[in-house]
Design a protein around this motif. Sequence first.
Motif, PDB file in Angstrom:
ATOM      1  N   TYR A 157      -3.802  10.561   9.142  1.00  0.00           N
ATOM      2  CA  TYR A 157      -2.647  10.441   8.254  1.00  0.00           C
ATOM      3  C   TYR A 157      -1.924   9.122   8.517  1.00  0.00           C
ATOM      4  O   TYR A 157      -2.167   8.445   9.517  1.00  0.00           O
ATOM      5  CB  TYR A 157      -1.679  11.604   8.476  1.00  0.00           C
ATOM      6  N   SER A 158      -1.001   8.775   7.634  1.00  0.00           N
ATOM      7  CA  SER A 158      -0.116   7.637   7.862  1.00  0.00           C
ATOM      8  C   SER A 158       1.060   7.681   6.900  1.00  0.00           C
ATOM      9  O   SER A 158       0.894   7.963   5.716  1.00  0.00           O
ATOM     10  CB  SER A 158      -0.834   6.299   7.678  1.00  0.00           C
ATOM     11  N   GLY A 159       2.229   7.386   7.413  1.00  0.00           N
ATOM     12  CA  GLY A 159       3.419   7.244   6.588  1.00  0.00           C
ATOM     13  C   GLY A 159       3.713   5.778   6.308  1.00  0.00           C
ATOM     14  O   GLY A 159       4.641   5.447   5.573  1.00  0.00           O
ATOM     15  N   ARG A 160       2.913   4.887   6.873  1.00  0.00           N
ATOM     16  CA  ARG A 160       3.131   3.449   6.726  1.00  0.00           C
ATOM     17  C   ARG A 160       2.575   2.936   5.399  1.00  0.00           C
ATOM     18  O   ARG A 160       1.729   3.564   4.780  1.00  0.00           O
ATOM     19  CB  ARG A 160       2.477   2.703   7.889  1.00  0.00           C
ATOM     20  N   THR A 161       3.040   1.755   4.989  1.00  0.00           N
ATOM     21  CA  THR A 161       2.607   1.157   3.723  1.00  0.00           C
ATOM     22  C   THR A 161       1.922  -0.191   3.933  1.00  0.00           C
ATOM     23  O   THR A 161       1.783  -0.961   2.985  1.00  0.00           O
ATOM     24  CB  THR A 161       3.802   0.962   2.775  1.00  0.00           C
ATOM     25  N   ASP A 162       1.489  -0.486   5.165  1.00  0.00           N
ATOM     26  CA  ASP A 162       0.904  -1.794   5.440  1.00  0.00           C
ATOM     27  C   ASP A 162      -0.479  -1.725   6.100  1.00  0.00           C
ATOM     28  O   ASP A 162      -0.946  -2.702   6.663  1.00  0.00           O
ATOM     29  CB  ASP A 162       1.846  -2.611   6.322  1.00  0.00           C
ATOM     30  N   LEU A 163      -1.140  -0.585   6.019  1.00  0.00           N
ATOM     31  CA  LEU A 163      -2.447  -0.449   6.670  1.00  0.00           C
ATOM     32  C   LEU A 163      -3.528  -1.160   5.864  1.00  0.00           C
ATOM     33  O   LEU A 163      -3.521  -1.128   4.634  1.00  0.00           O
ATOM     34  CB  LEU A 163      -2.827   1.027   6.822  1.00  0.00           C
ATOM     35  N   GLU A 164      -4.482  -1.768   6.574  1.00  0.00           N
ATOM     36  CA  GLU A 164      -5.570  -2.450   5.878  1.00  0.00           C
ATOM     37  C   GLU A 164      -6.951  -1.908   6.230  1.00  0.00           C
ATOM     38  O   GLU A 164      -7.954  -2.398   5.725  1.00  0.00           O
ATOM     39  CB  GLU A 164      -5.514  -3.961   6.109  1.00  0.00           C
ATOM     40  N   ASP A 165      -7.003  -0.865   7.062  1.00  0.00           N
ATOM     41  CA  ASP A 165      -8.291  -0.292   7.427  1.00  0.00           C
ATOM     42  C   ASP A 165      -8.111   1.182   7.788  1.00  0.00           C
ATOM     43  O   ASP A 165      -7.061   1.570   8.335  1.00  0.00           O
ATOM     44  CB  ASP A 165      -8.889  -1.049   8.621  1.00  0.00           C
ATOM     45  N   ALA A 166      -9.141   1.992   7.520  1.00  0.00           N
ATOM     46  CA  ALA A 166      -9.080   3.431   7.822  1.00  0.00           C
ATOM     47  C   ALA A 166      -8.830   3.681   9.304  1.00  0.00           C
ATOM     48  O   ALA A 166      -8.212   4.679   9.672  1.00  0.00           O
ATOM     49  CB  ALA A 166     -10.371   4.112   7.378  1.00  0.00           C
ATOM     50  N   SER A 167      -9.286   2.780  10.159  1.00  0.00           N
ATOM     51  CA  SER A 167      -9.103   2.962  11.601  1.00  0.00           C
ATOM     52  C   SER A 167      -7.639   2.885  12.017  1.00  0.00           C
ATOM     53  O   SER A 167      -7.283   3.295  13.113  1.00  0.00           O
ATOM     54  CB  SER A 167      -9.917   1.918  12.371  1.00  0.00           C
ATOM     55  N   GLN A 168      -6.769   2.389  11.135  1.00  0.00           N
ATOM     56  CA  GLN A 168      -5.346   2.308  11.437  1.00  0.00           C
ATOM     57  C   GLN A 168      -4.604   3.600  11.106  1.00  0.00           C
ATOM     58  O   GLN A 168      -3.447   3.761  11.492  1.00  0.00           O
ATOM     59  CB  GLN A 168      -4.712   1.127  10.696  1.00  0.00           C
ATOM     60  N   CYS A 171       0.850  -1.181   0.000  1.00  0.00           N
ATOM     61  CA  CYS A 171       0.000   0.000   0.000  1.00  0.00           C
ATOM     62  C   CYS A 171       0.892   1.239   0.000  1.00  0.00           C
ATOM     63  O   CYS A 171       2.102   1.145   0.263  1.00  0.00           O
ATOM     64  CB  CYS A 171      -0.919  -0.042   1.230  1.00  0.00           C
ATOM     65  N   VAL A 172       0.337   2.396  -0.299  1.00  0.00           N
ATOM     66  CA  VAL A 172       1.135   3.623  -0.373  1.00  0.00           C
ATOM     67  C   VAL A 172       0.936   4.475   0.878  1.00  0.00           C
ATOM     68  O   VAL A 172      -0.130   4.422   1.502  1.00  0.00           O
ATOM     69  CB  VAL A 172       0.789   4.432  -1.647  1.00  0.00           C
ATOM     70  N   PRO A 173       1.936   5.276   1.252  1.00  0.00           N
ATOM     71  CA  PRO A 173       1.774   6.163   2.412  1.00  0.00           C
ATOM     72  C   PRO A 173       0.561   7.074   2.237  1.00  0.00           C
ATOM     73  O   PRO A 173       0.258   7.505   1.128  1.00  0.00           O
ATOM     74  CB  PRO A 173       3.074   6.970   2.415  1.00  0.00           C
ATOM     75  N   GLY A 174      -0.128   7.334   3.338  1.00  0.00           N
ATOM     76  CA  GLY A 174      -1.319   8.176   3.296  1.00  0.00           C
ATOM     77  C   GLY A 174      -2.567   7.412   2.910  1.00  0.00           C
ATOM     78  O   GLY A 174      -3.627   8.002   2.721  1.00  0.00           O
ATOM     79  N   SER A 175      -2.446   6.085   2.780  1.00  0.00           N
ATOM     80  CA  SER A 175      -3.556   5.254   2.339  1.00  0.00           C
ATOM     81  C   SER A 175      -3.616   3.954   3.125  1.00  0.00           C
ATOM     82  O   SER A 175      -2.705   3.623   3.873  1.00  0.00           O
ATOM     83  CB  SER A 175      -3.400   4.906   0.853  1.00  0.00           C
ATOM     84  N   TYR A 176      -4.697   3.202   2.885  1.00  0.00           N
ATOM     85  CA  TYR A 176      -4.843   1.854   3.423  1.00  0.00           C
ATOM     86  C   TYR A 176      -5.397   0.974   2.312  1.00  0.00           C
ATOM     87  O   TYR A 176      -5.978   1.465   1.345  1.00  0.00           O
ATOM     88  CB  TYR A 176      -5.753   1.835   4.661  1.00  0.00           C
ATOM     89  N   CYS A 177      -5.159  -0.326   2.430  1.00  0.00           N
ATOM     90  CA  CYS A 177      -5.606  -1.271   1.413  1.00  0.00           C
ATOM     91  C   CYS A 177      -6.320  -2.435   2.097  1.00  0.00           C
ATOM     92  O   CYS A 177      -5.701  -3.221   2.810  1.00  0.00           O
ATOM     93  CB  CYS A 177      -4.412  -1.800   0.608  1.00  0.00           C
ATOM     94  N   GLY A 191      -5.648  11.781   2.611  1.00  0.00           N
ATOM     95  CA  GLY A 191      -4.464  11.170   2.017  1.00  0.00           C
ATOM     96  C   GLY A 191      -3.136  11.690   2.552  1.00  0.00           C
ATOM     97  O   GLY A 191      -2.093  11.434   1.941  1.00  0.00           O
ATOM     98  N   SER A 192      -3.150  12.359   3.698  1.00  0.00           N
ATOM     99  CA  SER A 192      -1.908  12.919   4.254  1.00  0.00           C
ATOM    100  C   SER A 192      -0.968  11.828   4.741  1.00  0.00           C
ATOM    101  O   SER A 192      -1.388  10.799   5.265  1.00  0.00           O
ATOM    102  CB  SER A 192      -2.215  13.842   5.434  1.00  0.00           C
ATOM    103  N   THR A 193       0.335  12.086   4.578  1.00  0.00           N
ATOM    104  CA  THR A 193       1.356  11.171   5.081  1.00  0.00           C
ATOM    105  C   THR A 193       1.915  11.635   6.419  1.00  0.00           C
ATOM    106  O   THR A 193       2.613  10.891   7.096  1.00  0.00           O
ATOM    107  CB  THR A 193       2.516  11.028   4.080  1.00  0.00           C
TER     108      THR A 193
END
Length: 131
Positions: A43-54, A22-28, A67-69
Amino acid sequence: ECASCSGGTYQDDTGGKGCRACVPGSYCKPGAASPLPCEAGSYSGRTDLEDASQCTLAEKGYFATTGSTKPTPCSPGTFAATEGLSECDSCAPGSSGAGGAFCSKCAAGTYAANPGQGECIPCPHPLSSRG
């Protein structure tokens, strides 16, 4: 054998091999064909999120657009009193702020006539204020 991608990854190509992080600022979500942006206020700088709650809520004194990182600090004259905001609020007339979680009332002898002023200014001679 074809298989869905696990959460935190996606595949946007028909016949694609493997899954993409996944890309930073997003979840998959599991089986995603594309990343979904973190909601406004998070926001998120991580690339492994699977839910908006993360996605992480923007802290007090900061905001985050969709979509902020990383969170963005409030600019002078604005504030974010709670977490999870998508924009900062303007300081009210009669107060100022350096950007952060609150605004402060102008001290005696100073004023801020407009909303969103970053600092209180001295009253012109011969005027004064009570603060």
